[in-house]
Design a protein around this motif. Sequence first.
Motif, PDB file in Angstrom:
ATOM      1  N   GLN A   1      37.162  46.798  46.153  1.00 31.30           N
ATOM      2  CA  GLN A   1      37.219  45.440  45.657  1.00 31.30           C
ATOM      3  C   GLN A   1      36.463  45.345  44.347  1.00 31.30           C
ATOM      4  OE1 GLN A   1      39.134  43.454  47.047  1.00 31.30           O
ATOM      5  NE2 GLN A   1      39.206  43.757  49.242  1.00 31.30           N
ATOM      6  N   VAL A   2      36.822  44.345  43.576  1.00 35.49           N
ATOM      7  CA  VAL A   2      36.093  44.046  42.354  1.00 35.49           C
ATOM      8  C   VAL A   2      35.442  42.678  42.495  1.00 35.49           C
ATOM      9  CG1 VAL A   2      37.534  45.468  40.843  1.00 35.49           C
ATOM     10  CG2 VAL A   2      38.179  43.107  41.304  1.00 35.49           C
ATOM     11  N   GLN A   3      34.357  42.493  41.774  1.00 37.08           N
ATOM     12  CA  GLN A   3      33.718  41.177  41.713  1.00 37.08           C
ATOM     13  C   GLN A   3      34.175  40.492  40.432  1.00 37.08           C
ATOM     14  OE1 GLN A   3      31.688  43.962  42.925  1.00 37.08           O
ATOM     15  NE2 GLN A   3      32.467  43.070  44.820  1.00 37.08           N
ATOM     16  N   LEU A   4      34.495  39.213  40.564  1.00 37.57           N
ATOM     17  CA  LEU A   4      35.080  38.461  39.458  1.00 37.57           C
ATOM     18  C   LEU A   4      34.226  37.242  39.136  1.00 37.57           C
ATOM     19  CD1 LEU A   4      38.761  38.469  40.770  1.00 37.57           C
ATOM     20  CD2 LEU A   4      37.742  40.071  39.136  1.00 37.57           C
ATOM     21  N   VAL A   5      34.030  36.987  37.849  1.00 38.37           N
ATOM     22  CA  VAL A   5      33.272  35.819  37.408  1.00 38.37           C
ATOM     23  C   VAL A   5      34.060  35.108  36.313  1.00 38.37           C
ATOM     24  CG1 VAL A   5      31.142  34.973  36.383  1.00 38.37           C
ATOM     25  CG2 VAL A   5      31.076  36.921  37.962  1.00 38.37           C
ATOM     26  N   GLU A   6      34.432  33.847  36.588  1.00 35.89           N
ATOM     27  CA  GLU A   6      35.176  33.067  35.605  1.00 35.89           C
ATOM     28  C   GLU A   6      34.227  32.287  34.697  1.00 35.89           C
ATOM     29  OE1 GLU A   6      37.528  32.471  39.569  1.00 35.89           O
ATOM     30  OE2 GLU A   6      35.436  32.490  38.907  1.00 35.89           O
ATOM     31  N   SER A   7      34.705  31.984  33.516  1.00 37.18           N
ATOM     32  CA  SER A   7      33.974  31.127  32.586  1.00 37.18           C
ATOM     33  C   SER A   7      34.979  30.459  31.658  1.00 37.18           C
ATOM     34  CB  SER A   7      32.947  31.929  31.781  1.00 37.18           C
ATOM     35  OG  SER A   7      33.597  32.923  31.013  1.00 37.18           O
ATOM     36  N   GLY A   8      34.521  29.428  30.966  1.00 33.48           N
ATOM     37  CA  GLY A   8      35.351  28.793  29.954  1.00 33.48           C
ATOM     38  C   GLY A   8      35.929  27.451  30.332  1.00 33.48           C
ATOM     39  N   GLY A   9      35.687  27.010  31.560  1.00 33.09           N
ATOM     40  CA  GLY A   9      36.191  25.698  31.949  1.00 33.09           C
ATOM     41  C   GLY A   9      35.434  24.580  31.256  1.00 33.09           C
ATOM     42  N   GLY A  10      35.917  23.362  31.426  1.00 31.10           N
ATOM     43  CA  GLY A  10      35.238  22.218  30.817  1.00 31.10           C
ATOM     44  C   GLY A  10      36.119  20.996  30.786  1.00 31.10           C
ATOM     45  N   LEU A  11      35.677  20.020  30.006  1.00 31.36           N
ATOM     46  CA  LEU A  11      36.384  18.757  29.849  1.00 31.36           C
ATOM     47  C   LEU A  11      37.078  18.751  28.495  1.00 31.36           C
ATOM     48  CD1 LEU A  11      36.993  15.790  30.658  1.00 31.36           C
ATOM     49  CD2 LEU A  11      34.784  15.185  29.595  1.00 31.36           C
ATOM     50  N   VAL A  12      38.366  18.416  28.486  1.00 33.41           N
ATOM     51  CA  VAL A  12      39.139  18.403  27.247  1.00 33.41           C
ATOM     52  C   VAL A  12      40.117  17.241  27.298  1.00 33.41           C
ATOM     53  CG1 VAL A  12      40.895  19.990  28.148  1.00 33.41           C
ATOM     54  CG2 VAL A  12      40.492  19.861  25.676  1.00 33.41           C
ATOM     55  N   GLN A  13      40.458  16.717  26.141  1.00 41.09           N
ATOM     56  CA  GLN A  13      41.439  15.646  26.087  1.00 41.09           C
ATOM     57  C   GLN A  13      42.853  16.207  26.208  1.00 41.09           C
ATOM     58  OE1 GLN A  13      40.640  13.440  22.443  1.00 41.09           O
ATOM     59  NE2 GLN A  13      39.409  11.952  23.579  1.00 41.09           N
ATOM     60  N   ALA A  14      43.755  15.378  26.673  1.00 52.90           N
ATOM     61  CA  ALA A  14      45.160  15.783  26.751  1.00 52.90           C
ATOM     62  C   ALA A  14      45.646  16.271  25.388  1.00 52.90           C
ATOM     63  CB  ALA A  14      46.014  14.617  27.234  1.00 52.90           C
ATOM     64  N   GLY A  15      46.384  17.374  25.410  1.00 52.72           N
ATOM     65  CA  GLY A  15      46.856  17.986  24.178  1.00 52.72           C
ATOM     66  C   GLY A  15      45.940  19.062  23.646  1.00 52.72           C
ATOM     67  N   SER A  30      41.516  48.514  35.621  1.00 57.81           N
ATOM     68  CA  SER A  30      42.857  48.753  35.091  1.00 57.81           C
ATOM     69  C   SER A  30      43.884  49.052  36.174  1.00 57.81           C
ATOM     70  CB  SER A  30      42.820  49.908  34.087  1.00 57.81           C
ATOM     71  OG  SER A  30      42.361  51.095  34.710  1.00 57.81           O
ATOM     72  N   SER A  31      43.452  49.251  37.406  1.00 59.41           N
ATOM     73  CA  SER A  31      44.394  49.516  38.496  1.00 59.41           C
ATOM     74  C   SER A  31      44.700  48.269  39.317  1.00 59.41           C
ATOM     75  CB  SER A  31      43.856  50.617  39.410  1.00 59.41           C
ATOM     76  OG  SER A  31      42.655  50.230  40.025  1.00 59.41           O
ATOM     77  N   TYR A  32      44.215  47.111  38.850  1.00 58.12           N
ATOM     78  CA  TYR A  32      44.432  45.844  39.550  1.00 58.12           C
ATOM     79  C   TYR A  32      45.374  44.946  38.762  1.00 58.12           C
ATOM     80  CZ  TYR A  32      40.516  46.697  42.744  1.00 58.12           C
ATOM     81  OH  TYR A  32      39.688  47.212  43.708  1.00 58.12           O
ATOM     82  N   SER A  33      46.307  44.326  39.458  1.00 54.57           N
ATOM     83  CA  SER A  33      46.994  43.193  38.870  1.00 54.57           C
ATOM     84  C   SER A  33      46.030  42.012  38.879  1.00 54.57           C
ATOM     85  CB  SER A  33      48.247  42.840  39.679  1.00 54.57           C
ATOM     86  OG  SER A  33      49.214  43.851  39.555  1.00 54.57           O
ATOM     87  N   MET A  34      46.133  41.154  37.886  1.00 57.95           N
ATOM     88  CA  MET A  34      45.236  40.003  37.769  1.00 57.95           C
ATOM     89  C   MET A  34      46.035  38.714  37.786  1.00 57.95           C
ATOM     90  SD  MET A  34      42.279  41.359  37.656  1.00 57.95           S
ATOM     91  CE  MET A  34      41.330  39.905  37.230  1.00 57.95           C
ATOM     92  N   VAL A  48      49.311  30.183  39.059  1.00 54.36           N
ATOM     93  CA  VAL A  48      49.464  29.708  37.684  1.00 54.36           C
ATOM     94  C   VAL A  48      50.079  30.802  36.815  1.00 54.36           C
ATOM     95  CG1 VAL A  48      48.249  28.916  35.622  1.00 54.36           C
ATOM     96  CG2 VAL A  48      47.525  28.121  37.889  1.00 54.36           C
ATOM     97  N   ALA A  49      49.464  31.984  36.843  1.00 54.20           N
ATOM     98  CA  ALA A  49      49.934  33.078  35.988  1.00 54.20           C
ATOM     99  C   ALA A  49      49.431  34.402  36.528  1.00 54.20           C
ATOM    100  CB  ALA A  49      49.448  32.889  34.556  1.00 54.20           C
ATOM    101  N   GLY A  50      50.148  35.475  36.211  1.00 52.67           N
ATOM    102  CA  GLY A  50      49.732  36.800  36.639  1.00 52.67           C
ATOM    103  C   GLY A  50      50.142  37.851  35.628  1.00 52.67           C
ATOM    104  N   VAL A  51      49.421  38.951  35.636  1.00 48.78           N
ATOM    105  CA  VAL A  51      49.717  40.063  34.723  1.00 48.78           C
ATOM    106  C   VAL A  51      49.546  41.363  35.489  1.00 48.78           C
ATOM    107  CG1 VAL A  51      47.324  40.084  33.849  1.00 48.78           C
ATOM    108  CG2 VAL A  51      49.155  41.097  32.481  1.00 48.78           C
ATOM    109  N   THR A  52      50.470  42.291  35.274  1.00 45.49           N
ATOM    110  CA  THR A  52      50.400  43.574  35.957  1.00 45.49           C
ATOM    111  C   THR A  52      49.262  44.423  35.393  1.00 45.49           C
ATOM    112  OG1 THR A  52      52.085  44.373  34.435  1.00 45.49           O
ATOM    113  CG2 THR A  52      52.818  43.605  36.590  1.00 45.49           C
ATOM    114  N   TRP A  53      48.965  45.529  36.079  1.00 47.37           N
ATOM    115  CA  TRP A  53      47.784  46.304  35.738  1.00 47.37           C
ATOM    116  C   TRP A  53      47.854  46.897  34.341  1.00 47.37           C
ATOM    117  CZ3 TRP A  53      48.117  51.823  35.402  1.00 47.37           C
ATOM    118  CH2 TRP A  53      49.357  52.354  35.778  1.00 47.37           C
TER     119      TRP A  53
END
Length: 124
Positions: A1-15, A30-34, A48-53
Amino acid sequence: QVQLVESGGGLVQAGGSLRLSCAASGRTFSSYSMGWFRQAPGKEREFVAGVTWTGGNTFYADSVKGRFTISRDNGKNTAYLQMNSLKPEDTAVYYCAANKDTIVEITPMFWGSWGQGTQVTVSS
């Protein structure tokens, strides 16, 4: 398994735009699909979205096609979700997920590793 940490969220206006990042631990990123999923209050978690390894194939939910772009940098062990033309209905907690497989599953139960989530709020 891998450990994952997200960042970059916040409050934004429409558009507006936001870029989410997902940093992964371990040397086998590199051996994981994300994938990116989201969950709004009272709703089920959705793909929402996915990308192969290799990064060669990407997949999107119809609701975000043409607005969101998923990418990955295997040298930095990081996946990204660029979100443009944001709408209030994009408001949710966004989760990064990893799956040690060559394909991208749209069902959450098939993903083995999850981040803690990052809140995205789009105001009208």
